[in-house]
Design an enzyme around this catalytic site. Structure first.
Site, PDB file in Angstrom:
ATOM      1  N   GLU B 356       0.835  -1.205   0.000  1.00 41.07           N
ATOM      2  CA  GLU B 356       0.000   0.000   0.000  1.00 41.07           C
ATOM      3  C   GLU B 356       0.873   1.259   0.000  1.00 41.07           C
ATOM      4  OE1 GLU B 356      -4.260   0.729   1.692  1.00 41.07           O
ATOM      5  OE2 GLU B 356      -2.899   1.011   3.374  1.00 41.07           O
ATOM      6  N   HIS B 387       6.977 -27.068   3.148  1.00 44.17           N
ATOM      7  CA  HIS B 387       6.095 -28.145   2.695  1.00 44.17           C
ATOM      8  C   HIS B 387       4.986 -27.609   1.810  1.00 44.17           C
ATOM      9  CE1 HIS B 387       7.564 -31.556   5.198  1.00 44.17           C
ATOM     10  NE2 HIS B 387       8.147 -30.548   5.807  1.00 44.17           N
ATOM     11  N   LYS B 502     -14.072   2.207  -3.723  1.00 42.05           N
ATOM     12  CA  LYS B 502     -14.997   2.741  -2.712  1.00 42.05           C
ATOM     13  C   LYS B 502     -16.140   3.494  -3.372  1.00 42.05           C
ATOM     14  CE  LYS B 502     -12.057   3.922   1.231  1.00 42.05           C
ATOM     15  NZ  LYS B 502     -11.532   5.023   2.048  1.00 42.05           N
TER      16      LYS B 502
END
Lengths: 526, 526
Positions: B356, B387, B502
């Site tokens: 960000e 793994h 937004k």
């Protein structure tokens, strides 16, 4: 078996892809496209690729490439029981842990199908006896907690699925039948933390290792035993431990484990969630009825994956699109963005599934290849990611292909209206807004407020996150991963890349390494 | 303020970097190098860059570049209180949440220092009263649980730090004083899940939003209130809710929150863990003494970050190395690999912090730039990652720079010997084995068993994960991120890229969007 194995870049279709001129998503995205580019991927799940730059012409080349690489034919050879993991000379049979296919499979497969079926019956019965209290702890208490001790495929898939389904139970007015915890890391803080919150007398430990020799898992089992002795001295630990392992492995020992469930070498770790590796703990957690519905969802996708037509086979189309992103558009990463909190650890599972399966530089003949394979996979649930790394996805200097996952309804069906809309409506408003914002962007004369767009995505959409949907979602990604492997002409079922680290760690521990660099690093950490 | 702002690629030093011939790590890595390339980064933490291809000549160019971009000078301007977030015309003051610097800061900074100090005293006092039972729930019960409701910087940092320190308490023979939970996602399943496990009568909710208008957080607050009413009808909810917000924000309302703690516009969300955003919950969880030790660790790194000499300033050297990886070696990702289970969510916090802050395509003057900025950040704890995705890191087709974090001792100091070594020894044997395996590789005539090596890494090493170490670790990455921003000539403190999503989500919810594509996607999710 009459199969051809060509490197991706030597196919005729790839040459066509190279000369194909990618359409600009900003020009082609339309409402009509959104509803048209939507196909079914099993158990009520839709795959929508409208925000990928895929037009009719490209679809035609994709179909050619799929045919030229014999993707579906090779998938059917997997189902038939051919040796499709040539590095380890093994069959690949995880599809049979969730259903039988109407295909002329080989004699050996019949035995395996019977083994897998038998295990489902055995662990269903076991779970039922734990739930009813017929099987109890060594001090007579009913089990209310299960702790899975395992790592990699014995941890990531089962853990992600447990979290994915826990909330579903809540919505049905019942809690999970058994509360579950997981211990994976050889860092002793992991086991210590889990053991501090459980009551040993009501806890069942499920130790999972196919080979029965996984260092981290055996070490954690020893640590668990030690911690429990301190916490509850009179407990008979063997009466609290069961094993999921290969028949005849060192772990198949009734003195240490009072019951054992079996997997075999034809189920790779990262493909093992639908076997006893996931089945024992999920049946304990939710009941075998829920687990079986989950298997049905996975089987539904496995059937769809047999379709030759890429428009009827979403895992195949998805694989083709991802290869186009990677090898033509030269992207290096892929974000997995579930708009569902219950899928919080699903990206971590896919990280293993995809990167371990397809992070290879060698083709099926063992020759080095000169084109890109698995990208880096990462992701967090939306809307959290929006407040975290989406800045870089929107305005960063690299293009990251985005894979969304969304549901019409919340899982727990518990919601509230606030300022004119429910939480679920807000969640999905954000999801559709992001798809559109990424693709279309927004011009602004201030470069800091400019959104270039052209950041393409696809999405898997379900009505609600049910056991069937979770199963289909899991299988969609498993089959897509295998199809990517066929397109890239690599072996998606071995993992030679984990060996060197293991070997060197063993040398460090044994103290006879004769490597001054290893010595010097070891000294820093002492 | 006499600062120069140059695009990275227009600096003289960058031209030298371009023509510099990178040494092969396989040729230069030696035991001597391992102990030599090791510098202190505050509170007992070491930064070791021996497995990066950095020789004396490159260090010299790095120093030149740091000087040419005036990195330390600009950092000091931050500390002086200059407007170093020009997009939002703001000072950048998070360093003052953890200590005062011996520097001639501006008048305005004095007021802010007083505000931050006052908040620490206020929430320390508050936490003490909650612990002693002077402040209780509305039905007279002591609080034993705190739930933080916040998203992005109000969630990721505090959550990662809570997990990082929880086990430390256990080793001190005490549990966390208050058990903590977090609600962030606007998906209603998140709140529903958390509320199902808590007792409202003993729970304190901390609602965190600087602006007091964050949609997800206000919605979750409404959902929480609703769920609690159902669960415990006679509760007086305002007596269970406190706010962390800006003075004068819509959330500063005693009818809804019985107490408020303050942050201001000069503390960016992703840099706010050391402010009241992290301070309230961490002081409640562990006591303010622990929180203050954590601040001391962060402050120690902030002081080191003032050093002009890159060999005395690890966050700066680290930033230079990362820019070299990104802009010269053209890597696109970075893996954060803590060998510590307690740091399980630390990579998710760094994902926000770095991506960000630095996922930008525009320089400080608002002009488009033509070079790479933030890579994709991802990671999981070792040994789990081994793994999972390490296959791709070892043998994949792309090079991924690796950042390890390791500790000599386990955090909880609870361990067992198994087959000749403890868990912690096994953990660290794996860690040093991986560093070496990635760097050196191993030739094999079978390409499938060949490890090319040349996969470089650096590592932060501490004695043990204590509050001071966690603070230093956090600040190391914060300062490194800011230094990357100076090198790239971008603003690491705004986030314009989150606005478009937004805005479009608001349009979808209000129903008056007039965008058929948004409509079509909305229809898919209804």
């Amino acid at each position: 078996m009459d199969l051809k194995f060509k490197n991706l870049t030597t196919t005729e279709s790839f040459k066509e892809l190279v000369s194909f001129s990618t359409p600009d998503i900003k020009n082609i995205l339309s409402a009509e496209r959104v509803s048209k580019c939507n196909i079914k991927t099993g158990a009520g799940l839709d795959y929508n690729y409208s925000a990928k730059p895929v037009d009719e012409k490209l679809l035609k080349i994709f179909q050619q490439l799929a045919d030229e690489q014999q993707v579906v034919k090779k998938y059917k050879e997997i189902l038939r029981g051919s040796i499709m993991n040539p590095g380890e000379k093994r069959m690949v049979l995880h599809h049979y842990t969730r259903g039988v296919h109407n295909i002329d499979y080989k004699e050996e497969v019949t035995d395996k199908i019977n083994l897998y079926k038998e295990q489902i019956e055995r662990f269903s019965d076991f779970a039922e006896k734990v739930h009813s209290g017929k099987i109890k702890g060594s001090k007579g208490a009913k089990f209310d907690t299960a702790v899975q001790v395992g790592i990699g495929g014995s941890d990531l898939g089962p853990r992600a699925l447990y979290l994915a389904l826990k909330g579903f139970m809540q919505s049905e007015g019942r809690k999970p039948l058994i509360n579950c915890e997981f211990i994976s890391n050889v860092d002793p803080d992991d086991a210590s933390d889990v053991i501090s919150r459980i009551n040993p007398e009501t806890t069942l430990f499920i130790v999972v290792s196919k080979s029965g020799t996984t260092q981290e898992t055996l070490t954690n089992t020893a640590l668990v035993k030690n911690l429990i002795k301190t916490k509850s001295q009179s407990i008979d630990i063997a009466k609290h431990m069961i094993a999921v392992t290969g028949k005849g492995s060192p772990m198949e020992n009734p003195l240490e484990f009072f019951n054992s469930f079996y997997i075999d070498d034809f189920i790779g770790g990262r493909y093992s969630s639908t076997s006893a590796v996931g089945g024992v703990i999920l049946s304990l957690a939710f009941g075998s009825d829920i687990f079986k519905k989950f298997l049905e969802g996975a089987h539904a996708n496995d059937k769809i994956a047999m379709e030759q037509d890429i428009l009827k086979n979403p895992p195949l189309l998805d694989a083709l699109i991802s290869v186009y992103d990677r090898n033509i558009l030269k992207t290096t990463t892929e974000a997995i963005l579930p708009y569902s909190q219950a899928l919080s650890r699903f990206p971590a599972h896919l990280q293993q599934l995809i990167m371990e399966s397809n992070g290879k530089s060698v083709n099926l003949k063992g020759e080095a290849i000169n084109y890109e394979t698995s990208p880096v996979i990462f992701g967090e649930p939306g809307t959290n990611g929006q407040h975290s790394f989406y800045q870089m996805l929107h305005q960063g200097t690299d293009i990251v292909p985005l894979k969304f996952i969304g549901f019409k309804e919340s899982q727990q069906l518990c919601d509230v209206d606030f300022e004119g809309s429910s939480c679920q409506e807000k969640l999905n408003a954000n999801l559709v807004a992001q798809i559109t914002a990424f693709a279309i962007g927004q011009q602004d004369s201030n470069p800091n407020k400019n959104f270039p767009g052209g950041r393409t995505s696809d999405i898997l959409i379900g009505k609600r996150l049910t056991p069937e949907t979770v199963g289909s979602l899991l299988a969609h990604f498993e089959n897509r991963t295998v199809f990517q492997g066929f397109l890239w002409n690599i072996n998606s079922f071995d993992q030679e890349g984990v060996q060197l680290g293991k070997k060197l760690a063993g040398k460090v521990l044994s103290g006879n390494q004769e490597n001054p660099v290893l010595d010097a690093y070891s000294a820093l950490l002492k």
